[in-house]
Motif scaffolding. Structure first.
Motif: not given
Length: 123
Positions: A94-123
């Motif tokens: 998922y991509c996300a818009v963060s309200p400020e740099w100090r919160l970029v790692k906190v998922s619950t603090k992100q302002r907006y989210w994209g819909q997600g894209t699936l990545v599958t890595v096979s062994s």
């Protein structure tokens, strides 16, 4: 504000993918942006972030040296180049818009989210 993530798919371990996120309806160049991922059965977690000036980046330890985040402020895009992919990188990204740099790692603090894209890595 809309975020549209794309670029996911199926790849073999050791391969590469590049994710893209298009952002509209938002002062894109004013905000830090990030990528998060949610692996099966896990909470959504931080992957990488970039500040609004493109001067600062930060990464989760698990992707350091393999993933690179970048942005194109002229076209309201962010990217995640993923190299040397591992099966444990399998997740919805998922991509996300963060309200400020100090919160970029906190998922619950992100302002907006994209819909997600699936990545599958096979062994």
């Amino acid at each position: 504000v809309q975020l549209q993530a794309s670029g996911g798919g199926l790849v073999q371990a050791g391969g590469s993918l590049k994710l893209s996120c298009a952002v509209s309806g938002h002062a894109f160049s004013s905000y830090s942006m990030g990528w998060f991922r949610q692996r099966p059965g896990k909470a959504r977690g931080f992957v990488a972030a970039i500040d609004e000036t493109d001067a600062l980046t930060t990464y989760a330890d698990s992707v350091w040296g393999r993933f690179t985040i970048s942005r194109d402020n002229a076209n309201n895009m962010i990217y995640l180049q993923m190299n040397n992919l591992k099966p444990e990188d399998t997740a919805v990204y998922y991509c996300a818009v963060s309200p400020e740099w100090r919160l970029v790692k906190v998922s619950t603090k992100q302002r907006y989210w994209g819909q997600g894209t699936l990545v599958t890595v096979s062994s």
